[in-house]
Enzyme design. Sequence first.
Site, PDB file in Angstrom:
ATOM      1  N   ARG A  77     -94.030  48.987   2.864  1.00 16.69           N
ATOM      2  CA  ARG A  77     -94.211  51.076   2.981  1.00 16.69           C
ATOM      3  C   ARG A  77     -94.973  51.007   1.805  1.00 16.69           C
ATOM      4  NH1 ARG A  77     -90.739  53.412   6.451  1.00 16.69           N
ATOM      5  NH2 ARG A  77     -90.639  55.768   4.975  1.00 16.69           N
ATOM      6  N   GLU A 110    -114.826  45.928  12.461  1.00  9.26           N
ATOM      7  CA  GLU A 110    -113.991  45.575  11.068  1.00  9.26           C
ATOM      8  C   GLU A 110    -112.690  44.617  11.911  1.00  9.26           C
ATOM      9  OE1 GLU A 110    -112.116  49.131  10.137  1.00  9.26           O
ATOM     10  OE2 GLU A 110    -112.796  48.111   8.117  1.00  9.26           O
ATOM     11  N   GLU A 144    -117.221  55.980  13.949  1.00  8.64           N
ATOM     12  CA  GLU A 144    -115.962  55.163  13.358  1.00  8.64           C
ATOM     13  C   GLU A 144    -115.760  54.486  14.445  1.00  8.64           C
ATOM     14  OE1 GLU A 144    -114.235  54.807  10.407  1.00  8.64           O
ATOM     15  OE2 GLU A 144    -112.306  55.374  11.551  1.00  8.64           O
ATOM     16  N   ASN A 204     -87.205  61.133   0.591  1.00  6.68           N
ATOM     17  CA  ASN A 204     -88.688  61.495   1.365  1.00  6.68           C
ATOM     18  C   ASN A 204     -88.772  63.007   1.699  1.00  6.68           C
ATOM     19  OD1 ASN A 204     -87.745  58.424   1.005  1.00  6.68           O
ATOM     20  ND2 ASN A 204     -87.789  58.256   2.677  1.00  6.68           N
ATOM     21  N   GLY A 205     -89.906  62.553   1.647  1.00  6.41           N
ATOM     22  CA  GLY A 205     -90.597  63.731   2.644  1.00  6.41           C
ATOM     23  C   GLY A 205     -91.105  64.991   1.531  1.00  6.41           C
ATOM     24  N   LYS A 215    -114.668  51.033  14.010  1.00 10.97           N
ATOM     25  CA  LYS A 215    -113.230  50.502  13.629  1.00 10.97           C
ATOM     26  C   LYS A 215    -113.485  49.372  14.720  1.00 10.97           C
ATOM     27  CE  LYS A 215    -110.641  51.932  11.403  1.00 10.97           C
ATOM     28  NZ  LYS A 215    -111.721  52.668  11.073  1.00 10.97           N
ATOM     29  N   CYS A 256     -91.888  57.170   1.702  1.00  9.03           N
ATOM     30  CA  CYS A 256     -90.714  56.100   0.567  1.00  9.03           C
ATOM     31  C   CYS A 256     -89.563  56.216   1.054  1.00  9.03           C
ATOM     32  CB  CYS A 256     -90.259  57.420  -0.407  1.00  9.03           C
ATOM     33  SG  CYS A 256     -91.682  58.661  -0.885  1.00  9.03           S
ATOM     34  N   HIS A 307    -134.456  56.635  21.184  1.00  7.01           N
ATOM     35  CA  HIS A 307    -135.801  56.453  19.494  1.00  7.01           C
ATOM     36  C   HIS A 307    -135.756  54.872  19.705  1.00  7.01           C
ATOM     37  CE1 HIS A 307    -137.007  60.537  19.684  1.00  7.01           C
ATOM     38  NE2 HIS A 307    -135.546  60.719  19.223  1.00  7.01           N
ATOM     39  N   LYS A 349    -108.470  46.664   1.456  1.00  9.83           N
ATOM     40  CA  LYS A 349    -108.211  47.298   1.418  1.00  9.83           C
ATOM     41  C   LYS A 349    -108.523  49.120   0.367  1.00  9.83           C
ATOM     42  CE  LYS A 349    -105.380  50.756   3.446  1.00  9.83           C
ATOM     43  NZ  LYS A 349    -106.389  51.107   5.438  1.00  9.83           N
ATOM     44  N   TRP A 367     -92.963  56.787  -3.654  1.00  9.56           N
ATOM     45  CA  TRP A 367     -94.665  56.919  -3.100  1.00  9.56           C
ATOM     46  C   TRP A 367     -95.191  58.226  -2.981  1.00  9.56           C
ATOM     47  CZ3 TRP A 367     -98.828  58.601  -0.377  1.00  9.56           C
ATOM     48  CH2 TRP A 367    -100.046  57.531  -0.302  1.00  9.56           C
TER      49      TRP A 367
HETATM   50  C1  AGP Z   1    -111.658  51.359   6.914  1.00  8.97           C
HETATM   51  O1  AGP Z   1    -111.482  51.138   8.419  1.00  8.97           O
HETATM   52  C2  AGP Z   1    -112.377  50.840   6.157  1.00  8.97           C
HETATM   53  N1  AGP Z   1    -111.064  49.491   5.906  1.00  8.97           N
HETATM   54  C3  AGP Z   1    -113.011  51.031   4.794  1.00  8.97           C
HETATM   55  O2  AGP Z   1    -114.505  51.470   5.561  1.00  8.97           O
HETATM   56  C4  AGP Z   1    -112.739  52.345   4.156  1.00  8.97           C
HETATM   57  O3  AGP Z   1    -113.071  53.644   5.106  1.00  8.97           O
HETATM   58  C5  AGP Z   1    -114.071  52.431   2.805  1.00  8.97           C
HETATM   59  O4  AGP Z   1    -114.045  50.918   1.905  1.00  8.97           O
HETATM   60  C6  AGP Z   1    -113.309  53.559   1.949  1.00  8.97           C
HETATM   61  O5  AGP Z   1    -112.333  53.594   1.538  1.00  8.97           O
HETATM   62  P1  AGP Z   1    -111.674  54.296   0.407  1.00  8.97           P
HETATM   63  O6  AGP Z   1    -110.839  55.393   1.595  1.00  8.97           O
HETATM   64  O7  AGP Z   1    -109.886  53.969   0.455  1.00  8.97           O
HETATM   65  O8  AGP Z   1    -112.212  55.193  -0.305  1.00  8.97           O
END
Ligand code: AGP
Length: 610
Positions: free
Chosen positions: A27, A490, A483, A98-99, A487, A2, A506, A605, A74
Amino acid sequence: MCGIVGYVGSEPCARLLYEGLQRLEYRGYDSAGLAVHDGTEIHVLRAAGKIERLGRALAERPLPGTTGIGHTRWATHGRPNETNAHPHRVDGVALVHNGIIENHVELRRRLTAAGARIQSETDTELVAHLVAERMRGGLDLLAAVRAALAELRGAYALAVLARGEPGRIVVAKSGSPLVVGLAGDAAVCASDVPALLPWTRDVLALEDGEMAVLERASLRVYGPDGRAVDRPLRRIDWSPVMAEKAGFKHFMLKEIFEQPRAIEDTLRGRLDRAAGDVHGDEIGLDPALAQSVERVHLVACGTSHHAAMLGRWYIERLARVAANVELASEFRGRDPVVGPRDLVVAVSQSGETIDTLVAAREARERGAAVLGVVNVVDSAIARMADATFYTHAGPEIGVASTKCFTTQIVALLLFAIWLGRRRGTLPAARAAELVEGLARLPAQVHETLRATRQLVANLARRHADARDVLFLGRGPSYPVALEGALKLKEISYVHAEGYAAGEMKHGPIALVDASVPVFVVAPRDASYERVMSNLEEARARDGRVVAIVTEGDEAAARRCEAVVEVPACAEELSPVLTVLPLQLFAYFVADHKGTDVDQPRNLAKTVTVE
Ligand code: AGP
C-alpha cells in the site's frame, strides 16, 4: 492510505504484528511502528523509512506481550519521521489511526490551551490526547474512545490500547476501512484483509460509526448508539494476491474505483459550505500574495501536466490572473521570464519528478513564490516549495496515474476558488455553486464508475485491435482528451493522439477512416455546439465515433456509434467525470491485450532522471 494491524491472544505478538505489517507494504508507507502490552506496561517501537528498520529494531529490542497494535504510516499531516510515526502514546494510552482528522487545528489549539504537551505534527496524536484526557476523568477505554470520537470531524479507523486494561484493544471506524476477525483464541483487526489472511478467513468489516472490543477469543461489536450488535463473520475466499488488490484484478482498476474516496479526502476540511468558500489555512500562501501576484506559471510533466492545463483554465477564469502552463522540461530549458511578482505552481503526484523540481527551484531562485500541488508528503517539491497543497489521494501503486490526476484537478480548482475569492474576481454566488458542486462530486464519480464500467468494457473489446485511436476535446475537455490518449498509450501500447477538437481540420483529420475509433469528449458546456461540428467531421470520414456526453444527450446518441453518459455538473467539474470512462477504456483494452497493466514496459512511477 496507512495500514493497521492488531492482535490479542495467547501468542507473543510483536513478530506476528510485524509480519502483518509486511503484508500491507504494497500500500505504500514511509514509517512504521508497534505497541505491545506486556500485562503491566505498553512498549512502543517506531522507525522512519522501510519496515525492515522496524524489524531490525525489534530484533535488538524484542517487545514481550500478547496484545498489540501495529501501523504503517503514509504521511498526511507532518513529515515522515519517527516522531510522527504511529503508535502515538500519551500517558497510558497507545493509538494508531488511518484517515484524516478535519478539525485538527482547533483540537490542537484546545488541547494546548488545556496544557497538553503535543510531541508530533500529526492529527493522530491529538486523538490519543483526547482519549487519555477522558481516561484521566475516570472513563474506561471503551467509553473514553467513544467520548473522544464525539469531538472528531473527519475520517478514521482507530485501534487503541490502555495500560490499565491489558488484553484489550478498542477499535472504531468512520470513513476509513477496518476489519476484525477471530483466529483460534485470538481476536484480530486490520485496515485491510490481506494482513489477516494467514490468521483467519472469517472476518467482519465494521460499518461507519461502529466500534469493537477485542479480547482473547472474544469480539464484541457496538453500533453508533453504543448498544452491542450481533454481526456474523463472513468467510473471505480471496487469494492473498486478490486480497492485496481488494478483489480487483489490478491496482490500476482498484485505484480507478478508489476515486470517490480519494476526492473526498482531497476535499476534507477544505470546503466552507456555510460561506460558499474554500478554507485557505492549508494552502499556506500569504493571502497578500493573492492580491499582488501578477502571473502564474504552472509546471508539470505527463498526467500532472494535463491537470496543470486545467489549473491554468481555472486560475484565469476564476481569479483573472494571467496564467501559463508548461511542460517542466521545456520551462527549465528556455530561460523563462519569471520574477518576484510571479507564482509558480509545481504539480506532481510524487513530488520527486526531477524536471518539475528543477523548474520550480530555478523559478524560486529568480524570486518567484512556489506552490507545490503534491500527493507525497515531505517529498522534494514539498520541501523546496514556499507552500504545499496536498492532494491526499493516498498511495498510488499503478504506474498509470488515475486517482492522482482527478485529485490534482480538484486541488487546483480549490486553489483557484480561494484565489478568486481573495482577489474579488469570483462572485460569492458562483463560488457557492462550485463549492456545492465539489461536495456532490464524490457521489457523481461513484455513480459514473458504476454506470459505465460494463459499457466501457464492451467498447474496449470492440476496439482492442485498433492501430490508432484519436481523442478530441475543447476547452476543459482538451486536457481530458490528452489524458485519455496518454492512458491508452501507456498501458496498452496502442498509438493514440489527443487533440484540441478545433485542430482537427489542421492536420489530424487526414488520419480518420473507418478503422480509427474517435473519442470525442463532449459534455454540455460552452463548446458543445462546436465540438458537435468536429464530431460530424470525423463521422463524415467514416470515423467510428464514441462520445462522452452529459446524460440525456439524445442528439449525440443518434450521431455516434456509441455514447457514454456522465452526470450533469458545472463546466469546471466535468473533466473529473469525463476522464473516468477514458481511464476505464485504457484499462480494459490493456487487460484484453494482456499487457502488464500496473507496471507497463519502459515506465517508472517516479521519474528522477532528466
Ligand atoms: C502518468 O500516468 C504517468 N505515469 C506520468 O505521465 C506521470 O504523470 C509523470 O511522470 C509525472 O509524475 P509526477 O506527477 O509524479 O510528477
